[in-house]
Design an enzyme around this catalytic site. Sequence first.
Site, mmCIF file in Angstrom:
data_model
loop_
_atom_site.group_PDB
_atom_site.id
_atom_site.type_symbol
_atom_site.label_atom_id
_atom_site.label_comp_id
_atom_site.label_asym_id
_atom_site.label_seq_id
_atom_site.Cartn_x
_atom_site.Cartn_y
_atom_site.Cartn_z
ATOM 1 N N GLY A 79 -3.872 -4.590 0.913
ATOM 2 C CA GLY A 79 -2.590 -4.599 0.204
ATOM 3 C C GLY A 79 -1.437 -4.127 1.076
ATOM 4 O O GLY A 79 -1.631 -3.340 2.000
ATOM 5 N N ARG A 143 -7.185 -10.000 2.247
ATOM 6 C CA ARG A 143 -8.282 -9.110 1.855
ATOM 7 C C ARG A 143 -9.641 -9.577 2.359
ATOM 8 O O ARG A 143 -10.672 -9.115 1.887
ATOM 9 C CB ARG A 143 -8.318 -8.969 0.328
ATOM 10 C CG ARG A 143 -7.165 -8.175 -0.229
ATOM 11 C CD ARG A 143 -7.479 -7.590 -1.581
ATOM 12 N NE ARG A 143 -6.351 -6.817 -2.093
ATOM 13 C CZ ARG A 143 -6.111 -5.557 -1.765
ATOM 14 N NH1 ARG A 143 -6.918 -4.908 -0.938
ATOM 15 N NH2 ARG A 143 -5.069 -4.926 -2.264
ATOM 16 N N LYS A 200 -3.695 2.990 6.333
ATOM 17 C CA LYS A 200 -2.703 2.357 5.460
ATOM 18 C C LYS A 200 -3.194 2.330 4.022
ATOM 19 O O LYS A 200 -4.366 2.086 3.798
ATOM 20 C CB LYS A 200 -2.497 0.916 5.941
ATOM 21 C CG LYS A 200 -1.669 0.054 5.045
ATOM 22 C CD LYS A 200 -2.363 -1.247 4.620
ATOM 23 C CE LYS A 200 -3.495 -1.032 3.673
ATOM 24 N NZ LYS A 200 -3.995 -2.219 2.989
ATOM 25 N N THR A 201 -2.408 2.585 3.075
ATOM 26 C CA THR A 201 -2.558 2.253 1.657
ATOM 27 C C THR A 201 -1.604 3.096 0.829
ATOM 28 O O THR A 201 -1.516 4.326 1.019
ATOM 29 C CB THR A 201 -3.986 2.404 1.077
ATOM 30 O OG1 THR A 201 -3.937 2.095 -0.309
ATOM 31 C CG2 THR A 201 -4.622 3.780 1.233
ATOM 32 N N ASP A 203 -2.076 3.840 -2.048
ATOM 33 C CA ASP A 203 -2.871 4.624 -3.000
ATOM 34 C C ASP A 203 -3.023 6.093 -2.583
ATOM 35 O O ASP A 203 -3.344 6.936 -3.412
ATOM 36 C CB ASP A 203 -4.268 4.011 -3.159
ATOM 37 C CG ASP A 203 -4.224 2.619 -3.776
ATOM 38 O OD1 ASP A 203 -3.114 2.158 -4.106
ATOM 39 O OD2 ASP A 203 -5.286 1.996 -3.921
ATOM 40 N N LYS A 240 15.083 6.754 -28.646
ATOM 41 C CA LYS A 240 14.342 5.968 -29.637
ATOM 42 C C LYS A 240 13.088 5.295 -29.093
ATOM 43 O O LYS A 240 12.386 4.647 -29.849
ATOM 44 C CB LYS A 240 15.270 4.955 -30.309
ATOM 45 C CG LYS A 240 15.934 3.959 -29.380
ATOM 46 C CD LYS A 240 16.834 3.010 -30.181
ATOM 47 C CE LYS A 240 17.424 1.966 -29.258
ATOM 48 N NZ LYS A 240 18.350 1.076 -29.895
ATOM 49 N N TYR A 241 12.796 5.441 -27.811
ATOM 50 C CA TYR A 241 11.615 4.747 -27.273
ATOM 51 C C TYR A 241 10.651 5.687 -26.569
ATOM 52 O O TYR A 241 11.077 6.600 -25.865
ATOM 53 C CB TYR A 241 12.033 3.682 -26.246
ATOM 54 C CG TYR A 241 12.872 2.567 -26.799
ATOM 55 C CD1 TYR A 241 12.408 1.784 -27.853
ATOM 56 C CD2 TYR A 241 14.124 2.283 -26.251
ATOM 57 C CE1 TYR A 241 13.188 0.751 -28.355
ATOM 58 C CE2 TYR A 241 14.905 1.249 -26.743
ATOM 59 C CZ TYR A 241 14.428 0.490 -27.801
ATOM 60 O OH TYR A 241 15.194 -0.526 -28.296
ATOM 61 N N MET A 248 0.724 1.893 -10.049
ATOM 62 C CA MET A 248 -0.303 1.350 -9.178
ATOM 63 C C MET A 248 -1.089 2.472 -8.481
ATOM 64 O O MET A 248 -0.618 3.594 -8.365
ATOM 65 C CB MET A 248 0.337 0.429 -8.148
ATOM 66 C CG MET A 248 -0.639 -0.480 -7.472
ATOM 67 S SD MET A 248 0.184 -1.679 -6.444
ATOM 68 C CE MET A 248 -0.374 -3.199 -7.174
ATOM 69 N N GLY A 249 -2.252 2.095 -8.001
ATOM 70 C CA GLY A 249 -3.146 3.058 -7.336
ATOM 71 C C GLY A 249 -4.530 2.783 -7.873
ATOM 72 O O GLY A 249 -4.849 3.211 -8.985
HETATM 73 P P1 FBP Z 1 -5.089 -1.390 -0.413
HETATM 74 O O1 FBP Z 1 -6.123 -0.376 -0.780
HETATM 75 O O2 FBP Z 1 -5.644 -2.568 0.273
HETATM 76 O O3 FBP Z 1 -3.964 -0.757 0.351
HETATM 77 O O4 FBP Z 1 -4.424 -1.947 -1.738
HETATM 78 C C1 FBP Z 1 -4.053 -1.082 -2.744
HETATM 79 C C2 FBP Z 1 -3.455 -1.794 -3.937
HETATM 80 O O5 FBP Z 1 -2.055 -1.844 -3.827
HETATM 81 C C3 FBP Z 1 -3.895 -1.083 -5.216
HETATM 82 O O6 FBP Z 1 -3.057 -0.018 -5.522
HETATM 83 C C4 FBP Z 1 -3.873 -2.207 -6.206
HETATM 84 O O7 FBP Z 1 -4.745 -1.968 -7.289
HETATM 85 C C5 FBP Z 1 -4.339 -3.371 -5.411
HETATM 86 O O8 FBP Z 1 -3.940 -3.119 -4.083
HETATM 87 C C6 FBP Z 1 -3.765 -4.685 -5.845
HETATM 88 O O9 FBP Z 1 -4.357 -5.695 -5.120
HETATM 89 P P2 FBP Z 1 -3.758 -7.143 -4.910
HETATM 90 O O10 FBP Z 1 -2.645 -7.012 -3.917
HETATM 91 O O11 FBP Z 1 -4.894 -7.905 -4.332
HETATM 92 O O12 FBP Z 1 -3.285 -7.633 -6.229
#
Ligand code: FBP
Length: 540
Positions: A79, A143, A200-201, A203, A240-241, A248-249
């Site tokens: 990602g 991927r 890298k990530t 997450d 009101k909401y 993400m993560g």
């Molecule tokens: P990486 O672990 O490859 O960095 O990707 C993380 C991520 O962004 C997650 O947070 C998310 O669930 C996933 O990729 C989404 O994947 P895709 O880009 O294939 O929809």
Amino acid sequence: IQPNNFHSLRTKYQPELPQLLQLDELDTKTETIQVNPQIREMFPFLCKEEVKAVTFQAANANENTIRAPLRIGCVLSGGQAAGGHNVIVGIYEQIKRRHPNSQLFGFLKGPIGIYTGKYEELKDDTINYFKNRGGFDMIQSGRHKIETEEQFKKSLQYCQSLKLDGLVVIGGDDSNTNACLLAEYFLKNNCQTSVVGCPKTIDGDLKNEFVEVSFGFDTACKTYSELIGNIMLDTVSSKKYYHFIRLMGRSASHIALECALLTRPTWAYIGEEVEKNKTSLIQIVTQLSDLIEKRYKQNKNHGVILVPEGLIEFIDEVKILIKEINTILAANKWESDQVYNNILTKLTPESSKLLQFLPRSISDQLLLDRDPHGNVQVAKIETEKLLIEMVQAELQRRKYAGKFSAISHYYGYEGRCAFPTKFDCDYCYSLGVNAAILIENKFTGVMSCIRDLHKNPSEWNAAGFPLVTMMDVETRKGKSVPVIKKALVDLDGPLFKFYQQNRDKWAFHDYYHPVGPIQFEGDQVPPFLINGKGFEFEEV
Ligand code: FBP
């Protein structure tokens, strides 16, 4: 694409580099580290001798040193995460400083580019355009995994035919595991190409005693926090909401925790805590409904709830269900319209009941194809909508007198490719420079690590830590395989403790803290960087 004004401005920024990495001559210092014996057996070539970590120190300049040009390949894997371009820029500028005839090749669309030999030579104009810019569009990512013997063989052939001194794999836990397997394969086959990983990530779960944080996390959290803050201001204005915001993560809740510390929401779920307490879906719904009722008694019909994307996988009964689905899907192939009914017949009674209890949209999302590494695509599971639906039903059952009007949001992809924060610009550039230095010194199977990140960039330290030391053995698809373990939120760590101590206060008295947009100048020290380094959190 023509750069816009902001982009042009950012390309002019020269990332800060640790003083150590600015030196012309460096001596390497190695130190033996222990490796899990099972992992040693899986990597006989990387672990033939003692496994060593490398650090650098200043050496005397030697005017007589003759340097040869370096040839390096790089690949972006998995990602997107802000700062990936700067890793490439760092490698490029470093090898050009060493010798003007050095060359950098970018493998296209992720690891598939390596074993199909699709690459592009990267030159000044490309490098200058992408400097400090978000996205992975310079060479794109993918991927794919290098998996079969044929793919390993082809990867070796293309690296050899390009006469690469090194290959830099910029990726997360799975991609770096793959990088380590490639390093082993290259050694076994007497290939001179070193393989170096970069963490890298967004997450934030590629972290261990060697890696302090993965790049992209800072930018993602700050991007989401800006949006969360805007929503907070909106909701205290209209009152009101209830906003349910999924963040993400994939697995760990680092992003949700970091955003909670930055913005102080009404409530934030932390998947790891849910797992530890074995909190069920019904208990989560009951807790949320109690919170909403209590706030109503204070005349509050609004709120901001953070839901980590990975929460769904931490809920005990859902985790069991997903595990069963994974096993069944791995053993059977059905037409997509037959999957649901067929799976129901093969699940245990409890899981079958749960799958039928969940709204069909959610159960269909749980049945989606897994990614090439076997992960459930949690990015496509709308947990925030599930919670809203269930809370609505629970409040109706309770004959709730207040008004519950909920809006769902998902902040995911918008955080992965923003212009990288100053931290991510500097960090990534340093990772790239360090990777090139590791390759020049012929280290392979190591991760480029920049450390002491809580200090000023000029004081950061650089090292190369063997990937094998980061690995554990896991059973995947019935086979024991080496994997770099994901780091989950530490429930005993200062970040979670701070949240835990404050959350009840934040839940009933709005302490919303809109942080505004990313600032590219000045100090914006994020909570994760001060974790455990003696920082006193601001009293709230
Ligand atoms: P990486 O672990 O490859 O960095 O990707 C993380 C991520 O962004 C997650 O947070 C998310 O669930 C996933 O990729 C989404 O994947 P895709 O880009 O294939 O929809």
